[in-house]
Motif scaffolding. Structure first.
Motif: not given
Length: 493
Positions: A134-142
DNA sequence: TTGCCTACTTAGTAGAAGTTCC
DNA sequence: GGAACTTCTACTAAGTAGGCAA
């Protein structure tokens, strides 16, 4: 989203009139409300067809439901609490952003026409089926399986088994950290006091997070000097610590606790010469803590204390509040009160404008119904359960649960075996009135493990407790054969 | 030792869905 | 039969914890 031209034209959103948009969505919502039965049926059927095609997968030969098979739509990032990135645009995810993870010999899902996947992996060491960043925090979503899948139940079982293992050694561990309060080494002192807080107050642990990237929340290890106040005496109690900080999800934790004298003395020392914004436990972090815990007991991490103390509290409360002769509604009320004690311990809160109105109504009805009853007293045994009607119990529960969320503890902290053991005697004593166990448990408790007592019918998260071969071990009594005291799973081995 | 990354686990909320009441 | 109430579920944010590399 605005084009560059629009951006140069529109410089102040306050000058924009959004009424048309507002009306549009209002009309849409109205439209939905006024749909005919046939239209609703049609939409339901469409959704079911989508679910059938995209919402399932095969894992180890089992058909499993997928939890979130729809990609998150673009929109404004909400965030919780005072989040610095609140309101930022969450971008649309395209197939080119998505990594697929499936078996090499399986049919690889087709990307939408004209698109391709970012990558296709065959990693069988992880449980996710697809991922994106995701572009907000750069976290991976699954994309992951639904909570009912087999492996989840097995891991849950492991989790509660570690909690039970902790029960068998917790006295030693407590003695150990009490000893460490006297250590000459500052880190050990801090670690021991933090452990005391985690154990006594069920605080969450907290990992460090990047400043400015998230809301300013803390957990035990990241408490700052400004988050506690020391009172030599407060309201007649000695050595009182006043906690006031924002925890997970920016939920405020406020509590005054009378602590051990030694802890009080240590805290004074930790705060010495520090500014309000300084770390209270400046020599401590979660990996130091967990490494130590693991040396005391294999598999022990900080969060296990929360699981253990939550389940232990449920069991103690059930033993205290319930009586095998109670009628079902009273039993339910007691169960909810025990559940509530856990939610309070773990600080699970419910903030909802609707709740306030509901509570007010409930209270009004309650005072009308309660006249001859003493069900209003929290966490006490009712003296004349026969007078209680199901309705009154229900409303009392509602009234008592103001701002306390029961679901989280039920789902994540309460060993289902305790609940099963608790209502087990009922399946025998109620007889024909409540046609089946299934009926009782659905009415009584929406607890994942006890929707039905038949292990073969279980299709819910904790099902693995009862239908997985490994659970046939001595630690996992068959609920149908359990003859333990209701609610007692924390017995000596 | 520290920071960063991955992979889960835990968490609250909105609104859909279901149930009860009038 | 529809409004009001209640429960359930989807959704997704926010934690925890372990591993790895600099």
């Amino acid at each position: 989203m605005m084009t560059p031209e629009e951006k140069s034209t529109i410089t102040d959103l306050k000058k924009c009139n959004f009424k048309e948009m507002y009306e549009y969505f209002k009309a849409k919502s109205e439209e939905r409300k006024n749909m005919s039965k046939e239209e609703k049926k049609k939409i339901k059927a469409q959704n079911e067809a989508i679910q059938k095609e995209y919402g399932v997968c095969m894992m180890d030969g089992h058909k499993e439901k997928i939890g979130n098979f729809k990609i998150e739509p673009p929109g404004l990032f909400r965030g919780r609490g005072d989040h610095p990135k609140q309101g930022m645009l969450k971008m649309r995810i395209n197939p080119e952003d998505v990594i697929i993870n499936c078996s090499s010999d399986s049919k690889i899902p087709e990307p939408p026409a004209g698109h391709r996947w970012k990558k296709v992996l065959h990693n069988n060491k992880v449980t996710w089926l697809a991922s994106w960043t995701e572009n907000i925090q750069g976290h991976t979503k699954y994309v992951i399986l639904n909570a009912t899948f087999k492996l989840k139940g097995e891991k849950d079982l492991q989790k509660y088994e570690i909690a039970r293992k902790l029960h068998r050694t917790v006295d030693k561990i407590r003695a150990h950290y009490r000893e460490d309060w006297k250590s000459k080494e500052m880190m050990i002192q801090q670690r021991a006091v933090a452990m005391y807080f985690i154990d006594k107050l069920a605080l969450s642990v907290d990992n460090e997070k990047e400043e400015g990237e998230t809301a300013d929340t803390v957990g035990c290890c990241s408490l700052r000097v400004e988050h506690i106040k020391l009172h030599d005496e407060l309201d007649g109690k000695e050595s009182v610590v006043e906690f006031d900080f924002l925890g997970k999800d920016s939920i405020r934790y406020y509590n005054t606790v009378s602590v051990d004298k030694r802890v009080y003395k240590n805290l004074k020392l930790f705060m010495d010469n520090k500014q309000p914004g300084d770390d209270l436990f400046d020599r401590l972090n979660t990996s130091i803590m967990n490494e130590h815990l693991n040396s005391l007991m294999k598999g022990l991490t900080a969060k296990v204390f929360r699981t253990y103390n939550a389940s232990k509290t449920l069991q103690e409360q059930l033993n205290l509040l319930t009586n095998p002769d109670d009628p079902v509604p009273v039993k339910l009320l007691s169960y909810n009160r025990a559940n509530r004690a856990v939610a309070i311990l773990c600080h699970h809160q419910l903030f909802n404008a609707q709740v306030e109105t509901l509570q007010m109504k409930a209270r009004k009805r309650l005072s009308e119904l309660k006249v001859k009853n003493n069900l209003g007293k929290p966490l006490e045994r009712t003296t004349d359960p026969r007078e209680a009607t199901g309705k009154l119990s229900h409303i009392t529960t509602l009234d008592e649960n103001k701002e306390i969320a029961l679901g989280t503890s039920k789902l994540n902290y309460l060993d289902p075996r305790i609940s099963v053991a608790c209502i087990q005697p009922y399946s025998r004593s109620i007889g024909d009135e409540c046609a089946s166990w299934k009926h009782i448990s659905i009415t009584l408790i929406q607890h994942p493990a006890i929707i039905t007592p038949d292990p073969l019918e279980m299709s819910v998260p904790h099902a693995a407790y009862f239908n997985h071969p490994s659970s046939a071990s001595s630690h996992t009594p068959d609920p149908l054969e359990m003859s333990v005291l209701h609610g007692s799973i924390f017995q000596s081995p």
